[in-house]
Write a protein that holds these residues in place. Structure first.
Motif, short mmCIF file in Angstrom:
data_model
loop_
_atom_site.label_atom_id
_atom_site.label_comp_id
_atom_site.label_asym_id
_atom_site.label_seq_id
_atom_site.Cartn_x
_atom_site.Cartn_y
_atom_site.Cartn_z
N SER A 107 -13.06 95.22 -43.99
CA SER A 107 -13.54 94.51 -42.91
C SER A 107 -12.93 93.47 -42.19
O SER A 107 -12.27 92.72 -43.04
CB SER A 107 -15.15 93.71 -43.13
OG SER A 107 -15.88 94.83 -43.79
N GLU A 108 -13.20 92.95 -41.00
CA GLU A 108 -12.56 92.04 -40.02
C GLU A 108 -13.03 90.68 -40.44
O GLU A 108 -14.48 90.45 -40.80
CB GLU A 108 -12.44 92.09 -38.84
CG GLU A 108 -12.01 93.55 -38.06
CD GLU A 108 -12.20 93.75 -36.78
OE1 GLU A 108 -11.43 94.55 -36.07
OE2 GLU A 108 -13.12 93.28 -36.20
N PHE A 109 -12.35 89.59 -40.49
CA PHE A 109 -12.75 88.23 -40.26
C PHE A 109 -12.39 87.87 -39.02
O PHE A 109 -11.56 88.35 -38.34
CB PHE A 109 -12.24 87.31 -41.65
CG PHE A 109 -10.76 87.18 -41.86
CD1 PHE A 109 -10.37 85.90 -41.01
CD2 PHE A 109 -9.90 87.98 -42.21
CE1 PHE A 109 -8.89 85.74 -40.95
CE2 PHE A 109 -8.52 87.63 -42.24
CZ PHE A 109 -8.09 86.29 -41.80
N VAL A 158 -12.07 81.26 -39.02
CA VAL A 158 -13.18 80.64 -38.52
C VAL A 158 -14.50 81.21 -39.11
O VAL A 158 -15.20 80.66 -39.61
CB VAL A 158 -13.14 81.01 -36.88
CG1 VAL A 158 -14.61 80.41 -36.32
CG2 VAL A 158 -12.14 80.72 -35.89
N MET A 159 -14.40 82.42 -39.17
CA MET A 159 -15.70 83.00 -40.00
C MET A 159 -15.30 84.28 -40.92
O MET A 159 -14.51 85.19 -40.62
CB MET A 159 -16.55 83.88 -38.93
CG MET A 159 -17.89 84.61 -39.43
SD MET A 159 -18.81 85.23 -38.25
CE MET A 159 -20.04 83.53 -38.05
N PRO A 160 -15.64 84.01 -42.04
CA PRO A 160 -15.07 84.76 -43.25
C PRO A 160 -15.66 86.10 -43.27
O PRO A 160 -16.50 86.38 -42.33
CB PRO A 160 -15.43 84.24 -44.28
CG PRO A 160 -15.73 82.78 -44.34
CD PRO A 160 -16.14 82.60 -42.83
N ARG A 161 -15.29 87.26 -43.78
CA ARG A 161 -15.78 88.63 -43.89
C ARG A 161 -17.25 88.41 -44.21
O ARG A 161 -17.58 88.00 -45.40
CB ARG A 161 -15.02 89.57 -44.57
CG ARG A 161 -13.68 89.64 -44.29
CD ARG A 161 -12.93 90.56 -45.17
NE ARG A 161 -11.76 91.09 -44.63
CZ ARG A 161 -10.23 90.56 -44.97
NH1 ARG A 161 -10.24 89.67 -45.74
NH2 ARG A 161 -9.30 91.00 -44.18
N GLY A 170 -22.02 92.98 -42.78
CA GLY A 170 -22.73 94.32 -42.92
C GLY A 170 -21.94 95.22 -41.76
O GLY A 170 -22.51 96.26 -41.34
N SER A 171 -20.95 94.67 -41.02
CA SER A 171 -20.59 95.49 -39.99
C SER A 171 -18.74 95.27 -40.27
O SER A 171 -18.25 94.23 -40.49
CB SER A 171 -20.85 94.97 -38.43
OG SER A 171 -19.56 95.18 -37.57
N PHE A 172 -18.05 96.43 -39.97
CA PHE A 172 -16.67 96.24 -40.30
C PHE A 172 -16.05 95.64 -39.39
O PHE A 172 -14.58 95.25 -39.57
CB PHE A 172 -16.15 97.47 -40.99
CG PHE A 172 -16.14 98.54 -40.01
CD1 PHE A 172 -15.10 98.78 -39.24
CD2 PHE A 172 -17.22 99.68 -39.93
CE1 PHE A 172 -15.00 99.83 -38.13
CE2 PHE A 172 -17.15 100.62 -38.75
CZ PHE A 172 -15.96 100.66 -37.99
N THR A 195 -15.13 76.13 -40.46
CA THR A 195 -15.54 77.53 -41.15
C THR A 195 -16.99 77.72 -40.72
O THR A 195 -17.66 76.61 -40.82
CB THR A 195 -15.29 77.83 -42.83
OG1 THR A 195 -14.08 77.42 -43.06
CG2 THR A 195 -15.72 79.14 -43.11
N ILE A 196 -17.25 78.83 -39.95
CA ILE A 196 -18.62 79.14 -39.48
C ILE A 196 -19.07 80.42 -40.29
O ILE A 196 -18.44 81.36 -40.45
CB ILE A 196 -18.57 79.33 -38.20
CG1 ILE A 196 -17.95 78.07 -37.42
CG2 ILE A 196 -20.07 79.60 -37.59
CD1 ILE A 196 -17.93 78.45 -35.88
#
Ligand code: FUB
Length: 601
Positions: A233-235, A254-257, A260-262, A309-310
């Motif tokens: 999955s993308e972060f 910015v936003m970790p993995r 529930g969406s890859f 980090t969000i």
């Protein structure tokens, strides 16, 4: 008319789409359909959100149109429907993927990746519109650029030079000309170095973290590229640079993995004094990698300009201010909904439809003040109707009113119903809960409460200006319904070509006034040009004598934003009142005047 198949499909879909039990959550933003790839834009004090649209039940990125939503409070979002789709681009046949809207020279340019029918490759097209909610048309009739890559994003630098970035697996840019639909120079590929875009391991053909979805912006002299990183999955990661063309330095996550969406896809904007991070996830029921939903979080940059980090939340950002129930509110202005859908309305804009027993709409932070005495709704029903229950705090909360809706002979045969309200005061979350028999009950286009205390509500007809020029005339110049600027909704009222300072939009209120009563006025004004001093005035003619009552103090208004004129004044006359008119004028000058959201009550 809805077909039986549509009904069956809807029942099946709604069974899947029912929101989770924590119905007070406000993320994801849209519950009526699956949305993806957010692109926010602030224009004229309103935040517009452009999204893609994952079709229900998708097993691939099956996307055929784009959507627009907007808000002024970060909690209640108005659905503006789909002003652009694959059909807008005659040369495209699939993949209405992640786009970005830029505003320049009075126009809105929507850059989108789509599949070129003749080459089978991905290309970037440009839609252009005269309003943030469209409609949009194909600006070129062909791709602007094509290299079989995706996810366009535009930065207009302080110098006026615009850059179009895009790409997966590469990261490219071109310098756009000022017409925004052509470019100069060659396509440049940004060197994807590990210093610039981080280190990916285990994939020699993609040594850096950059994946797709660039979001480039400038803040405090520094350029940021926030992007989807390292599928799958993308972060979300980001890099910074001292110029729009680099050199870039990778700064981290910015936003970790999660979610529930890859894929994930970022959009960042500042609005109303806060910074907001938009993304997507698979959080709605039935959601996943191909059935995604857009959500938003508020954040603050660190003192050194780095991004914290969000993480995803279901609560979303705090509401900015409150929602005014005493002006017309679109039914499709929603903080959270359960079971309902939206559709284009025969009266313009959108309406809420496909409403069944037990469905509801939550409207957050509704400021009832000292109370409401009645509720008015614009409704239609192709069956025998149902009831709108007005509840506070939750869908099963205190019942403060119930409006019965009968059949109107068609789903777009609109009528207005009013019912008494008691017990609604202060600022509360309002739930419109729908009740009735089996099948679809009614459609809802808009609603409005009347304040209690004998105020009788807004004396002005069409104070929101959303009904065009209805109710208004002008004492000179040309009156028109404007769509280029609006304080709220999508329209304002413009008086242009004024030849005297006293000329402006006015409305006859002769039969609506009570002698000796004190009225409160609020009206939002901006000029077409210049900085005139504007005021609201009441002209009263009784027993052959005309007097002028200042309803608000005069205030300077500008062409770049809205100014609220407010005041209270006691209206009195002697003898028989034969004419009374509410109007907005200027102290001097003849600049064109826009007005919006006027109330006199
Ligand atoms: O929505 C289709 C594709 O998925 C977008 O273009 C990418 O950014 C990813 O979100």
């Amino acid at each position: 008319m809805r077909s039986a198949l549509a009904w069956v499909m809807s029942v099946l879909c709604l069974t899947i789409l029912l929101p989770p039990a924590a119905a007070n959550a406000d993320n994801p933003i849209v519950q009526t359909i699956y949305t993806a790839d957010p692109a926010p834009l602030v224009h004229n004090g309103r935040l517009y959100l452009y999204t893609g649209h994952d079709e229900d039940g998708s097993t691939y990125f099956t996307m055929r149109d784009w959507r627009v939503y907007s808000t002024t409070d970060m909690a209640n979002w108005t659905d503006h429907g789909s002003p652009m789709s694959l059909a807008t681009f005659a040369w495209a046949d699939a993949n209405a993927w992640a786009g970005h809207v830029a505003y320049r020279n009075g126009r809105f340019y929507w850059y989108v990746p789509v599949r070129n029918r003749s080459t089978g490759g991905m290309a970037i097209g440009v839609g252009v519109g005269d309003s943030p909610t469209g409609p949009f048309r194909d600006a070129l009739g062909r791709p602007l650029v094509e290299n079989n890559e995706i996810d366009p994003n535009v930065l207009i630098d302080d110098s006026g030079q615009a850059y179009l970035y895009w790409g997966n697996p590469r990261l490219a840019y071109v310098r756009l000309n000022s017409d925004m639909i052509s470019y100069s120079g060659a396509v440049t590929y940004i060197p994807l170095t590990t210093a610039g875009y981080g280190t990916r391991t285990g994939n020699p053909s993609r040594p850096t973290l950059y994946e797709e979805g660039p979001w480039v912006f400038k803040r405090n002299g520094q350029y940021y590229n926030v992007f989807a990183a390292e599928c799958c999955s993308e972060f979300i990661g980001y890099s910074t640079a001292p110029s729009p063309t680099g050199p870039w330095t990778y700064r981290g996550t910015v936003m970790p993995r999660q979610g529930g969406s890859f894929t994930n896809h970022a959009g960042i904007v500042d609005y109303a004094g806060g910074s907001y991070f938009f993304y997507h996830n698979g959080a709605l029921p039935g959601g996943g990698g191909y059935t995604r939903s857009v959500a938003v979080e508020k954040f603050a940059y660190n003192a050194d300009g780095t991004i914290p980090t969000i993480n995803m939340t279901t609560a979303g950002p705090p509401q900015v201010g409150t929602l005014d129930p005493f002006v017309r509110q679109e039914a499709e202005t929603i903080a959270w909904s359960s079971g309902v859908e939206t559709e284009p309305s025969g009266e313009g804009g959108m309406n809420v439809g496909f409403i069944e027993n037990g469905d509801h709409i939550k409207v957050k932070g509704v400021a009832f003040g000292n109370g409401a005495s009645s509720f008015t709704a614009r409704v239609a029903s192709g069956t025998t109707g149902g009831r709108i229950e007005l509840r506070l705090g939750s869908a099963t909360g205190t019942l403060v009113g119930t409006c019965a809706v009968n059949g109107t002979g068609g789903w777009q045969n609109w009528t207005t119903v009013t019912c008494p309200v008691s017990g609604a005061s202060g600022t509360r979350d309002l739930y419109l809960r729908f009740a009735g028999g089996a099948g679809y009950l009614l459609n809802l286009n808009w609603w409005q409460f009347t304040p209690s205390g004998g105020g009788g509500g807004n004396l002005l007809t069409n104070g929101t200006m959303e009904d065009g020029t209805t109710g208004w005339t002008s004492s000179g110049g040309t009156l028109s319904s404007a769509t280029d600027v609006a304080h709220a909704g999508s329209r304002s009222l413009l008086t242009s070509g004024r030849t005297s300072a006293w000329q402006g939009p006015h409305q006859n209120v002769t039969n609506r006034l009570t002698n000796g009563k004190t009225y409160t006025t609020s009206v939002w004004v901006r000029s077409q040009s210049g900085t005139p001093s504007a005021k609201a005035t009441l002209t009263l003619t009784a027993n052959g004598t005309t007097s002028y009552l200042q309803l608000t103090p005069a205030q300077t208004v500008t062409a770049t934003g809205w100014t609220q004129l407010t005041g209270t004044a006691t209206v009195s006359w002697t003898g028989t009142l034969t004419s009374a008119s509410f109007y907005v004028e200027t102290a001097t000058g003849t600049d064109g005047l826009y007005i919006d959201d006027a109330s006199f009550q």
